[in-house]
Motif scaffolding. Structure first.
Motif, PDB file in Angstrom:
ATOM      1  N   ASN A 246       0.014   4.420  -7.756  1.00 44.45           N
ATOM      2  CA  ASN A 246       0.262   4.030  -6.333  1.00 44.45           C
ATOM      3  C   ASN A 246       0.449   4.729  -5.261  1.00 44.45           C
ATOM      4  O   ASN A 246      -0.226   4.836  -4.123  1.00 44.45           O
ATOM      5  CB  ASN A 246       1.155   2.908  -5.975  1.00 44.45           C
ATOM      6  N   SER A 247       0.670   6.040  -5.444  1.00 46.50           N
ATOM      7  CA  SER A 247       1.121   7.041  -4.567  1.00 46.50           C
ATOM      8  C   SER A 247      -0.108   7.819  -4.017  1.00 46.50           C
ATOM      9  O   SER A 247      -0.470   8.050  -3.001  1.00 46.50           O
ATOM     10  CB  SER A 247       2.059   8.062  -5.081  1.00 46.50           C
TER      11      SER A 247
ATOM     12  N   ILE B  18      -3.026   6.203  -4.080  1.00 44.35           N
ATOM     13  CA  ILE B  18      -3.842   5.391  -3.406  1.00 44.35           C
ATOM     14  C   ILE B  18      -3.398   5.485  -2.034  1.00 44.35           C
ATOM     15  O   ILE B  18      -4.160   5.522  -1.137  1.00 44.35           O
ATOM     16  CB  ILE B  18      -3.756   4.065  -4.002  1.00 44.35           C
ATOM     17  N   VAL B  19      -2.058   5.503  -1.760  1.00 43.15           N
ATOM     18  CA  VAL B  19      -1.653   5.356  -0.441  1.00 43.15           C
ATOM     19  C   VAL B  19      -1.789   6.821   0.343  1.00 43.15           C
ATOM     20  O   VAL B  19      -2.505   6.631   1.386  1.00 43.15           O
ATOM     21  CB  VAL B  19      -0.066   5.565  -0.728  1.00 43.15           C
TER      22      VAL B  19
ATOM     23  N   LEU C 103       6.969   4.990  -3.893  1.00 35.44           N
ATOM     24  CA  LEU C 103       6.361   4.440  -4.684  1.00 35.44           C
ATOM     25  C   LEU C 103       6.220   5.370  -6.223  1.00 35.44           C
ATOM     26  O   LEU C 103       6.034   4.738  -7.241  1.00 35.44           O
ATOM     27  CB  LEU C 103       4.910   4.002  -4.371  1.00 35.44           C
TER      28      LEU C 103
ATOM     29  N   GLU D 248       7.982   4.625 -10.463  1.00 29.45           N
ATOM     30  CA  GLU D 248       7.025   4.676 -11.543  1.00 29.45           C
ATOM     31  C   GLU D 248       7.979   5.416 -12.489  1.00 29.45           C
ATOM     32  O   GLU D 248       7.310   5.401 -13.802  1.00 29.45           O
ATOM     33  CB  GLU D 248       5.826   5.187 -11.468  1.00 29.45           C
TER      34      GLU D 248
END
Length: 460
Positions: A2-3, A5-6, A40, A44
């Motif tokens: 997620n990190s 993607i951000v 994010l 994880e």
């Protein structure tokens, strides 16, 4: 995941903010986006560590820890960037965007589970850095830095890619676990080209971390690039390089340690001596930090030479200590050079009287670099030496201790200049609020980790 993607989306958003001339929003949006990515990433921790994208990437605790460190360091760098990029160029958005793309590449480097993904992440990071090093178009030193980094970077990438090809040719896979199984299977007769592939990968990765004798680009590139970019290269890029280095040797090549350990040991010793001895003769603080970074690469190589269960913790703790000290050193250099117009060690003369806060922060950083007790740098070196001793590398530790003694001389040279030398110009250096926060936090954490290191020593 997620990190990553951000950060990728954030880079595109920043690019559009620059396109629509929303300069005031560049820095706050970048920091808020990175804080979200950091949150994010930490979320994880201890989550399902199954490989994703057909086994191409693996976001285990190793990847989460080093990704979070890279993101956190970038946040500190961005906090120091207020007003910095505006003085260099009108197109500020490009700086933030390219740094974010480089950060995305580093996250791919620390989370790869396939050699193809390592190459992709490495190239995303490298191409971004070629641009950032030479982004001051009218500065000859910046142009020279970019050209040297591009030529030598492309050359080293060729070695790395050739090594990957040979390893694939021998093992039949790019997957780290499958390569490791090929090595560990007693029924396999390891093809000689596999060993050649390992050596070529060592050459390619040693270049990326600035280890000797593949360090020739480091002083000139560090000196010619904008100081904040140099800080990014000496911290985030070096962390990612060592994480990538450690990951493949830990997962795939650990069974062949008798083959590659002598080579890495020789590189480690050479890196320590070249970095420390050359740093002694530097009058430029920026070049001193460049050669210092070479010597610290030698210390971090201990975690790979003495490969074992403690290697990840040792290199992570050392990386944190190195990041904190480097942030203080380069941050202060920006302020001093802006006022004096020089990056020489003499420009720090009398800083203890003109700005006690800056002098104290730099003193903590220099003591940590030197590995003086009650600092994070001491704990980092202690764990590195302990890891080496556990694998009976006694002579290597003795050589490292000798180099640590040499390093004390040039680090204390800066402290002596600040407190025992007088400045002829009597220039008072003002410290902006963001700099005070970043430097204070970094100095305090350096001391706290030196006293209470347990919060990091048991992470992995």
């Amino acid at each position: 995941m997620n990190s990553l993607i951000v950060i990728s989306v954030l880079a595109i958003i920043i690019l559009y903010l620059g396109l629509f001339k929303v300069k005031a929003g560049l820095l706050p949006v970048s920091i808020l986006g990175l804080l979200a990515a950091l949150g994010l990433s930490i979320a994880e921790w201890n989550s399902d560590a199954s490989p994703i994208f057909s086994g191409m990437m693996l976001f285990d605790n190793f990847a989460v820890g080093f990704s979070s460190l890279c993101i956190g360091t970038t946040i500190l760098i961005f906090l120091l960037s207020k007003g910095y990029f505006e003085k260099i160029s009108e197109n500020v958005a490009e700086y933030y965007t390219i740094i974010l793309f480089a950060l995305a590449g580093t996250i791919m480097m620390v989370s790869y589970n396939n050699l193809a993904m390592l190459f992709v992440g490495l190239e995303i990071m490298s191409v971004s850095l070629y641009i950032l090093a030479g982004i001051k178009k009218k500065d000859f030193a910046s142009n020279e830095a970019s050209l040297k980094y591009f030529l030598m970077g492309a050359f080293s990438t060729g070695f790395l890619l050739f090594g990957v090809a040979l390893i694939y040719g021998a093992s039949g896979s790019f997957n780290l676990i499958e390569i490791g199984n090929y090595v560990k299977n007693p029924q396999n007769i390891i093809d000689p080209i596999f060993y050649v592939g390992i050596v070529l990968m060592i050459v390619g990765l040693a270049f990326k971390v600035g280890a000797a004798p593949f360090h020739f680009w480091t002083p000139d590139v560090y000196e010619g690039a904008p100081t904040l970019i140099t800080l990014f290269m000496s911290t985030v890029v070096k962390i990612a390089g060592f994480a990538a280095f450690l990951r493949i040797f830990q997962v795939s090549f650990s069974s062949l340690s008798q083959f590659w350990t002598p080579t890495l040991t020789a590189i480690t010793i050479l890196t320590l001596f070249i970095g420390n001895i050359t740093a002694v003769y530097q009058n430029s603080f920026k070049r001193l930090l460049a050669y210092s970074s070479i010597s610290h690469a030698g210390y971090m190589l201990f975690a790979i030479v003495a490969l074992g269960a403690a290697s990840t913790n040792a290199i992570f703790l050392y990386a944190v200590a190195y990041v904190l000290a480097s942030t203080v050193a380069f941050g202060t250099l920006i302020l001093v050079k802006a006022k004096t117009g020089s990056d020489s060690i003499e420009s720090f003369n009398g800083l203890g009287k003109s700005n006690p806060f800056l002098a104290f922060a730099v003193t903590v950083a220099m003591l940590s670099f030197a590995g003086i007790p009650l600092t994070a740098g001491f704990i980092g070196k202690f764990y590195m030496f302990n890891a080496a001793l556990s694998q009976n590398h006694i002579w290597l530790v003795l050589i490292a201790v000798l180099n640590a003694i040499i390093a004390i001389f040039y680090y204390f040279k800066v402290i002596v200049a600040m407190y025992f030398q007088t400045s002829e110009s009597q220039i008072v250096i003002q410290t902006p609020a963001t700099y005070k926060v970043v430097l204070a936090v970094s100095a305090i954490l350096t001391i706290l980790l030196g006293i209470y290191p347990a919060c990091l020593t048991t992470l992995f």
